[in-house]
Design a protein around this motif. Structure first.
Motif, PDB file in Angstrom:
ATOM      1  N   GLY A   1       0.858  -1.398   0.031  1.00 16.87           N
ATOM      2  CA  GLY A   1       0.001  -0.096   0.018  1.00 16.87           C
ATOM      3  C   GLY A   1       0.948   1.172   0.018  1.00 16.87           C
ATOM      4  N   SER A   2       1.840   1.164   0.693  1.00 14.59           N
ATOM      5  CA  SER A   2       2.644   2.197   1.084  1.00 14.59           C
ATOM      6  C   SER A   2       3.434   2.641  -0.374  1.00 14.59           C
ATOM      7  N   LEU A   3       3.944   1.620  -1.090  1.00 19.09           N
ATOM      8  CA  LEU A   3       4.723   1.669  -2.210  1.00 19.09           C
ATOM      9  C   LEU A   3       3.882   2.221  -3.211  1.00 19.09           C
ATOM     10  N   TYR A   4       2.337   1.742  -3.390  1.00 18.22           N
ATOM     11  CA  TYR A   4       1.565   2.196  -4.519  1.00 18.22           C
ATOM     12  C   TYR A   4       1.146   3.635  -4.278  1.00 18.22           C
ATOM     13  N   GLN A   5       0.970   4.081  -2.976  1.00 19.52           N
ATOM     14  CA  GLN A   5       0.563   5.524  -2.428  1.00 19.52           C
ATOM     15  C   GLN A   5       1.919   6.507  -2.872  1.00 19.52           C
ATOM     16  N   ARG A   6       2.841   5.941  -2.782  1.00 19.04           N
ATOM     17  CA  ARG A   6       4.097   6.696  -3.089  1.00 19.04           C
ATOM     18  C   ARG A   6       4.396   6.940  -4.586  1.00 19.04           C
TER      19      ARG A   6
END
Length: 440
Positions: free
Chosen positions: A293-298
């Motif tokens: 999730g953090s990766l795609y948000q970034r």
């Protein structure tokens, strides 16, 4: 002058050790069980124990080529080259079509004995069996490069198929060959391609820096060499995490931890690879979904980020970071009420995280709930005085409440810590001008 390989030399240069097994009529179950136990131990780096397991397997099935090969690999890993060589030779003799021992013999013969002629013969045997063998051709190319036969090396590296896992390594070595022969334009093009394929490897950056130095482009060269040095330092930090994955490749947490470090270093493709591997190994491990999730948000893919964050909370609803990140997404989307809910939940779960209070205070400010914003931001900076954005935001809230002197008292020290913050300087000046105009 080629791209540097590990201390083990060519043995590891073309990728992970191939666990190839020659297929005969089939060994006894007891032998196969001992062999599989050895493979598991070897993957975890327990080489003496793996050696003992392979020897038990060979007592029961002495004609199994794959058993001899893996025993040779385990012996080599212990630095026992003289013991490894006959096992690899026996594996090759037992199976005339078995690539792996011939490739390994080529590497050992060159690395340990320095016998380039015999190493070539072993590797050529492998290519005669399978001309598409990327590992054999790459290794032969590196030997020719080290022996100064650059054009032959170029031919080998250039023939490696772009779909092969060693293609990026081949491009890096090919670029080095062009550099060594003074073909600077070809070197530049090839090394740039290698950097695109493996942006985490320092070797191509160093080589391209050398190319640019020769072309008189000193500033660009220094930037590349600086990046190479940064990558070397990152590699040192990555080593224990890479080792943990190597020792326990079938556990989710080591893959997640490695992915998190790759993400911190901006190597997002590798981070995603390890997060997904962690999910595949353990679908209940919530941190893997948080990482994705953090990766795609970034990367700006909020839809994917939301999906993985909700899956993470489905596994573990106590993940404060996930609630905070959801708050950031909802805030960006204009859903302030939902953002407040997520931030408040994050604070309940992790009441010592000052940055969450800053996020919540920002929403309260936008909602014109200035008293709540002020109290929340005061809490934030009391928890962490390094949150300079929170300090500035506190001054903004005070100014909106008409407490201009108090706002100045907050902003003024901050301008000394952030002299490059021009908007802050303008706010401070306007506030002082306002006080003068009012005679205060």
């Amino acid at each position: 002058m080629g791209v540097k390989t590990s201390a083990a030399g060519l043995w590891w240069s073309a990728g992970a050790l191939l666990l190839c097994i020659a297929c005969n009529t089939g060994p006894p179950p007891e032998a196969q069980a001992a062999f599989e136990s050895g493979v598991g131990l070897q993957q975890q780096g327990h080489y003496p124990e793996a050696e003992a397991a392979y020897r038990r397997a060979l007592e029961l099935a002495p004609e199994e080529a794959g058993y001899h090969y893996q025993l040779g690999a385990a012996l080599h890993a212990q630095g026992r080259f003289q013991d490894a060589e006959p096992e690899l030779q026996r594996a090759a003799a037992l199976d005339a079509r078995y690539l792996a021992p011939r490739i390994a013999l080529g590497k050992v013969t060159y690395d340990v004995k320095g016998d380039a002629a015999q190493a070539r013969r072993y590797l050529q045997e492998a290519l005669d069996i399978d001309p598409r063998s990327t590992e054999a051709r790459y290794t032969l190319g590196v030997i020719e490069q080290r022996e100064g036969n650059f054009q032959i090396a170029v031919d080998h590296f250039a023939r490696i198929d772009s779909s092969a896992s060693a293609y990026a390594q081949a491009q890096a070595q090919l670029g080095q060959c062009y550099l060594q022969t003074g073909q600077l334009e070809q070197a530049t093009e090839t090394l740039k391609r290698a950097i695109r394929l493996t942006p985490q490897e320092p070797g191509p950056f160093i080589a391209l820096g050398q190319v640019l130095t020769r072309q008189g482009k000193t500033r660009e060269a220094q930037l590349l060499l600086g990046r190479a040095e940064q990558l070397k330092q990152q590699y040192g930090q990555l080593q224990p995490y890479l080792e943990a994955v190597r020792r326990t490749p079938n556990l989710a947490p080591p893959h997640y931890n490695l992915g998190a470090l790759y993400a911190r270093f901006g190597q997002l493709r590798l981070a995603e690879e390890h997060y997904l591997r962690a999910v595949a190994l353990d679908s209940t491990y919530a941190l893997s979904y948080q990482g994705l999730g953090s990766l795609y948000q970034r990367q700006g893919d909020e839809e994917q980020a939301l999906a993985f964050y909700h899956r993470a909370l489905g596994k573990d609803p106590t993940l404060a970071e996930v609630h905070n990140n959801l708050g950031l997404i909802y805030y960006k989307q204009g859903n302030l009420e939902r953002a407040v809910q997520e931030y408040q939940t994050a604070i309940q779960l992790a009441p010592d995280k000052g940055f969450v209070y800053v996020n919540l205070g920002s929403v309260y400010k936008d909602q014109k709930q200035l008293d709540q914003a002020r109290q929340t931001l005061l809490k934030a900076v009391s928890l962490d005085s390094t949150l300079l954005g929170g300090v500035e935001l506190l001054g903004d809230v005070l100014a909106l409440q008409g407490q201009v002197e108090e706002a100045i008292a907050v902003w003024a020290p901050l301008t000394k810590r952030q002299p490059e913050n021009k908007p802050l300087g303008l706010k401070l000046q306007r506030a002082r001008d306002l006080l003068k105009s009012e005679g205060r």
